[in-house]
Enzyme design. Structure first.
Site, PDB file in Angstrom:
ATOM      1  N   GLY A 165       0.803  -1.031  -0.017  1.00 52.74           N
ATOM      2  CA  GLY A 165       0.096   0.077  -0.042  1.00 52.74           C
ATOM      3  C   GLY A 165       0.789   1.263  -0.141  1.00 52.74           C
ATOM      4  O   GLY A 165       2.002   1.373  -0.090  1.00 52.74           O
ATOM      5  N   MET A 221       2.546   4.975   1.368  1.00 49.44           N
ATOM      6  CA  MET A 221       3.032   5.356   2.581  1.00 49.44           C
ATOM      7  C   MET A 221       2.085   5.744   3.698  1.00 49.44           C
ATOM      8  O   MET A 221       0.614   6.141   3.294  1.00 49.44           O
ATOM      9  CB  MET A 221       3.903   6.584   2.646  1.00 49.44           C
ATOM     10  CG  MET A 221       5.306   6.328   1.793  1.00 49.44           C
ATOM     11  SD  MET A 221       6.429   7.537   1.705  1.00 49.44           S
ATOM     12  CE  MET A 221       6.559   8.082   3.567  1.00 49.44           C
ATOM     13  N   PHE A 222       1.915   5.483   5.153  1.00 48.96           N
ATOM     14  CA  PHE A 222       1.061   5.583   5.918  1.00 48.96           C
ATOM     15  C   PHE A 222      -0.050   4.838   6.021  1.00 48.96           C
ATOM     16  O   PHE A 222      -1.015   5.033   6.914  1.00 48.96           O
ATOM     17  CB  PHE A 222       0.549   7.390   6.237  1.00 48.96           C
ATOM     18  CG  PHE A 222       1.688   8.261   6.102  1.00 48.96           C
ATOM     19  CD1 PHE A 222       2.454   8.411   7.250  1.00 48.96           C
ATOM     20  CD2 PHE A 222       2.107   8.828   4.916  1.00 48.96           C
ATOM     21  CE1 PHE A 222       3.538   9.498   7.239  1.00 48.96           C
ATOM     22  CE2 PHE A 222       3.080   9.841   4.763  1.00 48.96           C
ATOM     23  CZ  PHE A 222       3.711   9.815   6.050  1.00 48.96           C
ATOM     24  N   LYS A 282       1.417  -0.527   6.821  1.00 52.74           N
ATOM     25  CA  LYS A 282       2.127  -1.854   6.440  1.00 52.74           C
ATOM     26  C   LYS A 282       2.944  -2.342   7.461  1.00 52.74           C
ATOM     27  O   LYS A 282       3.115  -3.551   7.883  1.00 52.74           O
ATOM     28  CB  LYS A 282       2.984  -1.591   5.103  1.00 52.74           C
ATOM     29  CG  LYS A 282       2.215  -0.989   3.989  1.00 52.74           C
ATOM     30  CD  LYS A 282       3.041  -1.002   2.660  1.00 52.74           C
ATOM     31  CE  LYS A 282       4.030   0.251   2.890  1.00 52.74           C
ATOM     32  NZ  LYS A 282       3.594   1.456   3.204  1.00 52.74           N
ATOM     33  N   GLU A 314       9.645  -2.823   4.015  1.00 52.90           N
ATOM     34  CA  GLU A 314       9.981  -2.117   2.900  1.00 52.90           C
ATOM     35  C   GLU A 314      10.936  -3.009   1.945  1.00 52.90           C
ATOM     36  O   GLU A 314      11.977  -2.695   1.412  1.00 52.90           O
ATOM     37  CB  GLU A 314      11.046  -0.914   3.593  1.00 52.90           C
ATOM     38  CG  GLU A 314      10.631  -0.171   4.656  1.00 52.90           C
ATOM     39  CD  GLU A 314       9.570   0.936   4.391  1.00 52.90           C
ATOM     40  OE1 GLU A 314       9.226   0.990   3.198  1.00 52.90           O
ATOM     41  OE2 GLU A 314       9.151   1.712   5.172  1.00 52.90           O
ATOM     42  N   GLN A 318      10.393  -2.688  -1.303  1.00 56.91           N
ATOM     43  CA  GLN A 318      10.649  -2.025  -2.225  1.00 56.91           C
ATOM     44  C   GLN A 318      12.295  -1.657  -2.172  1.00 56.91           C
ATOM     45  O   GLN A 318      12.888  -1.100  -3.324  1.00 56.91           O
ATOM     46  CB  GLN A 318       9.942  -0.706  -2.581  1.00 56.91           C
ATOM     47  CG  GLN A 318      10.024   0.592  -1.692  1.00 56.91           C
ATOM     48  CD  GLN A 318       9.588   0.315  -0.290  1.00 56.91           C
ATOM     49  OE1 GLN A 318       8.935  -0.532  -0.083  1.00 56.91           O
ATOM     50  NE2 GLN A 318       9.950   1.309   0.511  1.00 56.91           N
ATOM     51  N   CYS A 375      -8.815  15.193   1.572  1.00 59.98           N
ATOM     52  CA  CYS A 375     -10.396  14.697   1.630  1.00 59.98           C
ATOM     53  C   CYS A 375     -10.802  13.751   2.606  1.00 59.98           C
ATOM     54  O   CYS A 375     -11.989  13.591   2.632  1.00 59.98           O
ATOM     55  CB  CYS A 375     -10.743  14.453   0.577  1.00 59.98           C
ATOM     56  SG  CYS A 375     -10.424  12.951  -0.263  1.00 59.98           S
TER      57      CYS A 375
HETATM   58  P1  ADP Z   1       3.384   2.345   6.453  1.00 61.06           P
HETATM   59  O1  ADP Z   1       4.477   1.302   6.946  1.00 61.06           O
HETATM   60  O2  ADP Z   1       2.488   1.920   5.366  1.00 61.06           O
HETATM   61  O3  ADP Z   1       4.231   3.262   6.265  1.00 61.06           O
HETATM   62  P2  ADP Z   1       3.017   2.694   9.260  1.00 61.06           P
HETATM   63  O4  ADP Z   1       2.454   1.274   9.814  1.00 61.06           O
HETATM   64  O5  ADP Z   1       4.509   3.122   9.570  1.00 61.06           O
HETATM   65  O6  ADP Z   1       2.662   2.707   7.762  1.00 61.06           O
HETATM   66  O7  ADP Z   1       2.165   3.698  10.239  1.00 61.06           O
HETATM   67  C1  ADP Z   1       0.630   3.935   9.999  1.00 61.06           C
HETATM   68  C2  ADP Z   1       0.223   4.802  10.981  1.00 61.06           C
HETATM   69  O8  ADP Z   1       0.518   6.395  10.517  1.00 61.06           O
HETATM   70  C3  ADP Z   1      -1.004   4.956  11.367  1.00 61.06           C
HETATM   71  O9  ADP Z   1      -1.390   4.017  12.483  1.00 61.06           O
HETATM   72  C4  ADP Z   1      -1.330   6.262  11.969  1.00 61.06           C
HETATM   73  O10 ADP Z   1      -0.808   6.722  13.265  1.00 61.06           O
HETATM   74  C5  ADP Z   1      -0.061   7.170  11.054  1.00 61.06           C
HETATM   75  N1  ADP Z   1      -0.605   7.976   9.863  1.00 61.06           N
HETATM   76  C6  ADP Z   1      -0.025   9.146   9.852  1.00 61.06           C
HETATM   77  N2  ADP Z   1      -0.481   9.885   8.691  1.00 61.06           N
HETATM   78  C7  ADP Z   1      -1.708   9.005   8.287  1.00 61.06           C
HETATM   79  C8  ADP Z   1      -2.634   8.937   7.164  1.00 61.06           C
HETATM   80  N3  ADP Z   1      -2.658  10.109   6.276  1.00 61.06           N
HETATM   81  N4  ADP Z   1      -3.311   8.128   7.040  1.00 61.06           N
HETATM   82  C9  ADP Z   1      -3.318   7.112   8.000  1.00 61.06           C
HETATM   83  N5  ADP Z   1      -2.510   6.751   8.970  1.00 61.06           N
HETATM   84  C10 ADP Z   1      -1.553   7.994   9.192  1.00 61.06           C
HETATM   85 ZN    ZN Z   2      -8.332  12.653  -1.303  1.00 63.40          ZN
END
Ligand code: ADP
Ligand code: ZN
Length: 185
Positions: free
Chosen positions: A15, A17-18, A21, A89, A91, A148
């Protein structure tokens, strides 16, 4: 996933970022450890932004990990008796990770790989597409679009960065949905 004992397989968590994952990877690893399975977790050495020896989520969940320079080094560092291998990570690795994941699964290991499925232009980010193709199980995670509030599938670059992935990236990207995403020029 529940299969015959000794059978390996591949799970991919992909998915933007954020999207959670790393949280999902850490959750699965913790559950495997509750089940008393032997677990090894890896990350790429170039991903040392929050920690050199832990995977760390944006919500500050963390789990110890071994930093490696290549997919081949993962194979070399697998210990006897390891039942579950987590890789964050994905990628950051090259396409060798596909062969390594297959080999680990062939040996009977449950392989869980988390990674960005698209780069900041929305292009499939290898080796994740290849891993999604060979995985038995796929989880697509979504962030929340900061514009949004809809589910977000894109990592919007909001500052200039060298190269395709920025390490130390939290302030350089934001989650956006399809409508709000604009490929960064
Ligand atoms: P990834 O590994 O996909 O980058 P992480 O597991 O590190 O994601 O982080 C997910 C966390 O990021 C969420 O539980 C939330 O606390 C935080 N977060 C910050 N910005 C966002 C966002 N725009 N949407 C969802 N979660 C976010
Ligand atoms: Zn949007």
């Amino acid at each position: 996933p529940h299969k015959h004992p000794g059978t390996g397989w591949i799970e991919v968590i992909a998915g933007s970022m954020f999207s959670g994952k790393s949280e999902e990877l850490i959750r699965r690893i913790r559950r495997a450890k509750i089940a008393r399975q032997k677990v090894q977790v890896f990350k790429h050495k170039i991903d040392a932004r929050y920690s050199a020896d832990h995977i760390v989520s944006h919500s500050d969940m963390r789990h110890e990990s071994i930093a490696v320079e290549s997919a081949a080094e993962i194979l070399a560092r697998i210990e006897p008796g390891t039942e579950v291998v987590g890789i964050d990570e994905g990628q950051f690795f090259d396409n060798d990770l596909v062969d390594v994941a297959n080999e680990l699964a062939r040996r009977g290991i449950r392989v869980i790989i988390a990674g960005l499925d698209q780069d900041y232009m929305g292009r499939p980010f290898e080796p994740m597409p290849q891993l999604l193709a060979i995985a038995e199980y796929i989880t697509k995670t979504h962030a929340i679009c900061v514009r949004c509030g809809q589910p977000a599938n894109y990592s919007q670059r909001i500052a200039p960065v060298e190269g395709r992935v920025a390490v130390g990236a939290a302030d350089l990207y934001e989650a956006r949905c399809r409508r709000c995403f604009v490929p960064y020029a």
